[in-house]
Enzyme design. Structure first.
Site, PDB file in Angstrom:
ATOM      1  N   ARG A 101      21.091  41.620  53.237  1.00  0.00           N
ATOM      2  CA  ARG A 101      20.923  40.382  54.013  1.00  0.00           C
ATOM      3  C   ARG A 101      20.542  40.653  55.458  1.00  0.00           C
ATOM      4  O   ARG A 101      20.033  39.762  56.141  1.00  0.00           O
ATOM      5  CB  ARG A 101      22.196  39.528  53.932  1.00  0.00           C
ATOM      6  CG  ARG A 101      22.364  38.866  52.566  1.00  0.00           C
ATOM      7  CD  ARG A 101      23.610  37.996  52.531  1.00  0.00           C
ATOM      8  NE  ARG A 101      24.816  38.784  52.539  1.00  0.00           N
ATOM      9  CZ  ARG A 101      25.461  39.195  51.450  1.00  0.00           C
ATOM     10  NH1 ARG A 101      25.012  38.875  50.258  1.00  0.00           N
ATOM     11  NH2 ARG A 101      26.557  39.915  51.537  1.00  0.00           N
ATOM     12  N   GLU A 123      37.388  47.758  50.479  1.00  0.00           N
ATOM     13  CA  GLU A 123      38.665  47.263  49.955  1.00  0.00           C
ATOM     14  C   GLU A 123      39.059  48.025  48.683  1.00  0.00           C
ATOM     15  O   GLU A 123      40.194  48.441  48.521  1.00  0.00           O
ATOM     16  CB  GLU A 123      38.544  45.766  49.671  1.00  0.00           C
ATOM     17  CG  GLU A 123      39.878  45.076  49.669  1.00  0.00           C
ATOM     18  CD  GLU A 123      39.708  43.574  49.525  1.00  0.00           C
ATOM     19  OE1 GLU A 123      38.571  43.094  49.669  1.00  0.00           O
ATOM     20  OE2 GLU A 123      40.719  42.913  49.259  1.00  0.00           O
TER      21      GLU A 123
HETATM   22  P1  AMP Z   1      32.757  43.938  56.547  1.00  0.00           P
HETATM   23  O1  AMP Z   1      32.342  45.368  56.338  1.00  0.00           O
HETATM   24  O2  AMP Z   1      34.125  43.627  56.040  1.00  0.00           O
HETATM   25  O3  AMP Z   1      32.545  43.492  57.983  1.00  0.00           O
HETATM   26  O4  AMP Z   1      31.810  43.050  55.627  1.00  0.00           O
HETATM   27  C1  AMP Z   1      30.538  42.732  56.039  1.00  0.00           C
HETATM   28  C2  AMP Z   1      29.584  42.709  54.886  1.00  0.00           C
HETATM   29  O5  AMP Z   1      30.130  42.051  53.746  1.00  0.00           O
HETATM   30  C3  AMP Z   1      28.343  41.909  55.302  1.00  0.00           C
HETATM   31  O6  AMP Z   1      27.227  42.596  54.782  1.00  0.00           O
HETATM   32  C4  AMP Z   1      28.505  40.567  54.644  1.00  0.00           C
HETATM   33  O7  AMP Z   1      27.304  40.165  54.082  1.00  0.00           O
HETATM   34  C5  AMP Z   1      29.569  40.772  53.553  1.00  0.00           C
HETATM   35  N1  AMP Z   1      30.677  39.781  53.658  1.00  0.00           N
HETATM   36  C6  AMP Z   1      31.985  40.066  53.867  1.00  0.00           C
HETATM   37  N2  AMP Z   1      32.733  38.956  53.884  1.00  0.00           N
HETATM   38  C7  AMP Z   1      31.892  37.931  53.694  1.00  0.00           C
HETATM   39  C8  AMP Z   1      32.055  36.499  53.630  1.00  0.00           C
HETATM   40  N3  AMP Z   1      33.248  35.899  53.764  1.00  0.00           N
HETATM   41  N4  AMP Z   1      30.955  35.741  53.435  1.00  0.00           N
HETATM   42  C9  AMP Z   1      29.737  36.333  53.312  1.00  0.00           C
HETATM   43  N5  AMP Z   1      29.527  37.666  53.355  1.00  0.00           N
HETATM   44  C10 AMP Z   1      30.576  38.466  53.541  1.00  0.00           C
END
Ligand code: AMP
Length: 176
Positions: A61, A98
């Site tokens: 994305r 996770e």
């Molecule tokens: P993080 O590494 O936890 O910051 O997760 C970020 C990645 O996971 C990004 O590429 C987002 O597209 C996806 N992501 C995580 N949580 C969400 C959410 N609640 N809604 C949409 N995309 C998410």
């Protein structure tokens, strides 16, 4: 006003991909001509005077607005991809998700020590994936690295910013 337009077009999908997650679906921003223009133009205004030579988009994305922004900034665009997707020699960075480990890769010839890099992804949640991308880009020893998201999630106590060193310049168009 612009932020309201983006917020009103962002789709929330409850319980995707697993129960309890409120998924922020940016596809509804990408498909809307006005929203796409707002996002690219706002980011252009934020970064036009920062000397950026490469925009790095995080798969997948982060590719959409990242590439459009690179074009507008007159910068190059680099793909940070999941393991095994890039065909030539890569540098990689492991990180914890996770459930288990993951890896992110960039071609070794994609960034040099003369580049000023902007990292871009759609959304900041825990910050784990972008921190890995940040560390990966630092392996190339560029002149500077900045970080941007379309959305920064701050609900439910999330503070993804806190995982980065305090000196890192991080922006987001929407804080939710
Ligand atoms: P993080 O590494 O936890 O910051 O997760 C970020 C990645 O996971 C990004 O590429 C987002 O597209 C996806 N992501 C995580 N949580 C969400 C959410 N609640 N809604 C949409 N995309 C998410």
């Amino acid at each position: 006003m612009n932020n309201q337009t983006l917020l009103s077009h962002l789709r929330n999908v409850p319980d995707f991909p697993v129960p309890g997650i409120q998924f922020k679906d940016v596809s509804t921003l990408y498909k809307n001509p006005r929203c796409l223009r707002i996002m690219v133009n706002e980011l252009y205004e934020l970064y036009r005077n920062r000397g950026i030579t490469k925009v790095v988009g995080i798969e997948s994305r982060g590719f959409v607005v990242g590439a459009a922004l690179a074009y507008k900034l007159g910068a190059g665009f680099v793909m940070a991809r999941k393991p095994g997707k890039l065909p030539a020699e890569t540098l990689s960075q492991n990180y914890m998700k996770e459930y288990g480990k993951d890896t992110i890769e960039i071609h070794t010839d994609a960034i040099t020590d003369k580049d000023v890099v902007l990292l871009h992804d759609d959304l900041l949640a825990t910050g784990g994936s972008m921190l890995a991308a940040y560390k990966l880009v630092q392996q190339f020893k560029p002149k500077d690295v900045m970080v941007n998201f379309i959305i920064e999630l701050t609900i439910e106590g999330l503070n993804g910013r806190s995982v980065f060193p305090p000196e890192v310049d991080i922006t987001a168009l929407l804080k939710i």
